[in-house]
Design a protein around this motif. Structure first.
Motif, PDB file in Angstrom:
ATOM      1  N   VAL A 126     -49.162 -45.581 -43.787  1.00 16.10           N
ATOM      2  CA  VAL A 126     -50.303 -46.678 -43.597  1.00 16.10           C
ATOM      3  C   VAL A 126     -49.277 -47.976 -43.546  1.00 16.10           C
ATOM      4  CG1 VAL A 126     -51.742 -48.216 -45.269  1.00 16.10           C
ATOM      5  CG2 VAL A 126     -51.415 -45.600 -45.547  1.00 16.10           C
ATOM      6  N   PRO A 127     -49.909 -49.033 -42.630  1.00  9.96           N
ATOM      7  CA  PRO A 127     -49.082 -50.085 -42.431  1.00  9.96           C
ATOM      8  C   PRO A 127     -48.936 -50.907 -43.948  1.00  9.96           C
ATOM      9  CG  PRO A 127     -51.075 -49.955 -40.773  1.00  9.96           C
ATOM     10  CD  PRO A 127     -51.108 -49.018 -41.763  1.00  9.96           C
ATOM     11  N   ALA A 128     -47.895 -51.669 -43.959  1.00  5.87           N
ATOM     12  CA  ALA A 128     -47.511 -52.013 -45.318  1.00  5.87           C
ATOM     13  C   ALA A 128     -48.418 -53.245 -45.452  1.00  5.87           C
ATOM     14  CB  ALA A 128     -46.151 -52.805 -45.162  1.00  5.87           C
ATOM     15  N   GLU A 129     -49.089 -53.930 -44.780  1.00  4.18           N
ATOM     16  CA  GLU A 129     -50.030 -54.780 -45.111  1.00  4.18           C
ATOM     17  C   GLU A 129     -51.420 -54.428 -45.469  1.00  4.18           C
ATOM     18  OE1 GLU A 129     -50.116 -54.633 -40.579  1.00  4.18           O
ATOM     19  OE2 GLU A 129     -48.803 -54.507 -42.194  1.00  4.18           O
ATOM     20  N   GLU A 130     -51.620 -53.163 -45.464  1.00  9.24           N
ATOM     21  CA  GLU A 130     -52.853 -52.353 -45.626  1.00  9.24           C
ATOM     22  C   GLU A 130     -52.785 -51.444 -46.795  1.00  9.24           C
ATOM     23  OE1 GLU A 130     -54.552 -50.253 -42.548  1.00  9.24           O
ATOM     24  OE2 GLU A 130     -54.108 -51.968 -41.110  1.00  9.24           O
ATOM     25  N   ALA A 131     -51.445 -51.182 -47.548  1.00  6.76           N
ATOM     26  CA  ALA A 131     -51.087 -50.399 -48.398  1.00  6.76           C
ATOM     27  C   ALA A 131     -51.949 -50.533 -49.864  1.00  6.76           C
ATOM     28  CB  ALA A 131     -49.508 -50.399 -48.733  1.00  6.76           C
ATOM     29  N   VAL A 132     -51.961 -51.557 -50.252  1.00  9.15           N
ATOM     30  CA  VAL A 132     -52.586 -51.980 -51.620  1.00  9.15           C
ATOM     31  C   VAL A 132     -54.027 -51.511 -51.574  1.00  9.15           C
ATOM     32  CG1 VAL A 132     -53.225 -53.714 -53.235  1.00  9.15           C
ATOM     33  CG2 VAL A 132     -50.842 -53.718 -52.250  1.00  9.15           C
ATOM     34  N   GLU A 133     -54.639 -52.014 -50.379  1.00  7.92           N
ATOM     35  CA  GLU A 133     -56.060 -51.601 -50.332  1.00  7.92           C
ATOM     36  C   GLU A 133     -56.173 -50.132 -49.942  1.00  7.92           C
ATOM     37  OE1 GLU A 133     -60.226 -51.575 -49.808  1.00  7.92           O
ATOM     38  OE2 GLU A 133     -58.612 -53.228 -50.637  1.00  7.92           O
ATOM     39  N   PHE A 134     -55.489 -49.614 -49.323  1.00  4.49           N
ATOM     40  CA  PHE A 134     -55.849 -47.967 -48.992  1.00  4.49           C
ATOM     41  C   PHE A 134     -55.596 -47.370 -50.492  1.00  4.49           C
ATOM     42  CE2 PHE A 134     -53.769 -43.839 -48.447  1.00  4.49           C
ATOM     43  CZ  PHE A 134     -54.872 -43.275 -47.775  1.00  4.49           C
ATOM     44  N   VAL A 135     -54.423 -47.635 -51.320  1.00  7.36           N
ATOM     45  CA  VAL A 135     -54.324 -47.106 -52.643  1.00  7.36           C
ATOM     46  C   VAL A 135     -55.594 -47.633 -53.503  1.00  7.36           C
ATOM     47  CG1 VAL A 135     -53.010 -47.030 -54.756  1.00  7.36           C
ATOM     48  CG2 VAL A 135     -51.885 -47.107 -52.447  1.00  7.36           C
ATOM     49  N   ARG A 136     -56.010 -48.774 -53.324  1.00  7.61           N
ATOM     50  CA  ARG A 136     -57.307 -48.873 -54.326  1.00  7.61           C
ATOM     51  C   ARG A 136     -58.620 -48.032 -53.700  1.00  7.61           C
ATOM     52  NH1 ARG A 136     -61.990 -50.856 -53.985  1.00  7.61           N
ATOM     53  NH2 ARG A 136     -61.832 -50.930 -51.677  1.00  7.61           N
ATOM     54  N   SER A 137     -58.402 -47.855 -52.514  1.00  6.98           N
ATOM     55  CA  SER A 137     -59.663 -46.958 -52.010  1.00  6.98           C
ATOM     56  C   SER A 137     -59.772 -45.500 -52.601  1.00  6.98           C
ATOM     57  CB  SER A 137     -59.888 -47.103 -50.296  1.00  6.98           C
ATOM     58  OG  SER A 137     -58.882 -46.240 -49.807  1.00  6.98           O
ATOM     59  N   LEU A 138     -58.629 -45.139 -53.179  1.00  5.69           N
ATOM     60  CA  LEU A 138     -58.470 -43.693 -53.452  1.00  5.69           C
ATOM     61  C   LEU A 138     -58.843 -43.476 -54.775  1.00  5.69           C
ATOM     62  CD1 LEU A 138     -54.910 -42.872 -52.105  1.00  5.69           C
ATOM     63  CD2 LEU A 138     -57.028 -42.325 -51.069  1.00  5.69           C
ATOM     64  N   ALA A 139     -59.611 -44.476 -55.522  1.00  8.28           N
ATOM     65  CA  ALA A 139     -60.245 -44.436 -56.689  1.00  8.28           C
ATOM     66  C   ALA A 139     -61.085 -43.452 -57.223  1.00  8.28           C
ATOM     67  CB  ALA A 139     -60.589 -45.831 -57.399  1.00  8.28           C
ATOM     68  N   ASP A 140     -61.763 -42.899 -56.112  1.00  7.19           N
ATOM     69  CA  ASP A 140     -63.007 -42.161 -56.334  1.00  7.19           C
ATOM     70  C   ASP A 140     -62.604 -40.496 -56.247  1.00  7.19           C
ATOM     71  OD1 ASP A 140     -64.823 -44.101 -56.827  1.00  7.19           O
ATOM     72  OD2 ASP A 140     -65.381 -44.223 -54.658  1.00  7.19           O
ATOM     73  N   PHE A 141     -61.321 -40.574 -55.745  1.00  5.06           N
ATOM     74  CA  PHE A 141     -60.784 -39.016 -55.442  1.00  5.06           C
ATOM     75  C   PHE A 141     -60.154 -38.549 -56.878  1.00  5.06           C
ATOM     76  CE2 PHE A 141     -61.376 -41.196 -51.364  1.00  5.06           C
ATOM     77  CZ  PHE A 141     -61.693 -40.519 -50.614  1.00  5.06           C
ATOM     78  N   ASP A 142     -60.821 -37.611 -57.575  1.00  2.00           N
ATOM     79  CA  ASP A 142     -60.193 -37.320 -59.064  1.00  2.00           C
ATOM     80  C   ASP A 142     -59.128 -36.156 -58.549  1.00  2.00           C
ATOM     81  OD1 ASP A 142     -61.942 -35.315 -58.372  1.00  2.00           O
ATOM     82  OD2 ASP A 142     -62.799 -35.151 -60.375  1.00  2.00           O
TER      83      ASP A 142
END
Length: 223
Positions: A126-142
């Motif tokens: 993941v590009p560094a500038e997108e990493a935080v948002e990508f991790v946030r987007s994984l919240a629904d994956f239990d």
């Protein structure tokens, strides 16, 4: 020839002087079962493979209580083969992979999100500038627990450049950890290989992935 045990002891001593508690993953992709078993007998408890077939073959051959790390690029179609055979995944880098893990995993998988800190086109992540948002987007994956971030430094003689990449990952890891997301404690950094693990440790690595400098290669063993 220096044994794996003596190499492991020397590397561990080096690392503990820099960052006590750092974990060494022996990357066994270039050696066979005998050499891998020697690593386990030397006290190594973390083994890393970068191909599904290689991991499954070693897992069947090595009868020991070790943690299996998949450290290579994981094709979505291969998820079903290995996701329930590993303890850690170091290469979560896209939503399609997350969706397939969610579909196939029987329990939550400890994952490192791979980040392309250097920006090299040849590297996954993941590009560094997108990493935080990508991790946030994984919240629904239990079935996904983001325990940290992973990166690879450029192959370069420029120590300053390597250090910049590793410190960049550490900064991102701390930024995500501070958010205290339940799905992403993000306390770990997987970075550093045979040629740069000391620099990685100095910049805050908690896992280093060491192949040739620790277990050598089959050609070395045969020679």
């Amino acid at each position: 020839m220096e044994t794996i045990k003596s190499k492991f002891e020397n590397i561990t001593e080096q690392l503990n002087q820099i960052n006590p508690g750092i974990q060494v993953i022996a990357v066994t992709k270039q050696v066979g079962n005998e050499r891998t078993q020697e690593a386990v007998d030397a006290g190594i408890i973390h083994l890393g493979e970068n191909r599904p077939a290689g991991l499954l073959q070693k897992r069947e051959a090595i009868h020991a209580s070790v943690d299996w790390h998949f450290i290579g690029n994981l094709q979505t179609r291969k998820v079903k083969d290995i996701i329930n055979e590993i303890d850690f995944l170091h290469s979560l880098d896209r939503l399609s992979l997350a969706k397939e893990i969610q579909k196939r995993a029987e329990k939550a998988v400890r994952c490192f999100v791979q980040v392309n800190v250097s920006g090299e086109e040849s590297k996954s992540g993941v590009p560094a500038e997108e990493a935080v948002e990508f991790v946030r987007s994984l919240a629904d994956f239990d079935k996904i627990q983001v325990i940290g971030l992973m990166t690879m430094a450029p192959i370069s003689e420029d120590e300053g450049l390597i250090r910049q990449v590793f410190s960049g990952l550490k900064k991102l890891q701390m930024e995500i950890a501070e958010k205290a997301w339940d799905h992403a404690p993000c306390t770990e950094c997987s970075m550093g290989m045979s040629g740069d693990y000391i620099i990685a440790a100095e910049e805050g690595a908690s896992y280093v992935r060491i192949g040739t400098a620790l277990v050598g290669t089959e050609s070395e063993v045969e020679g």
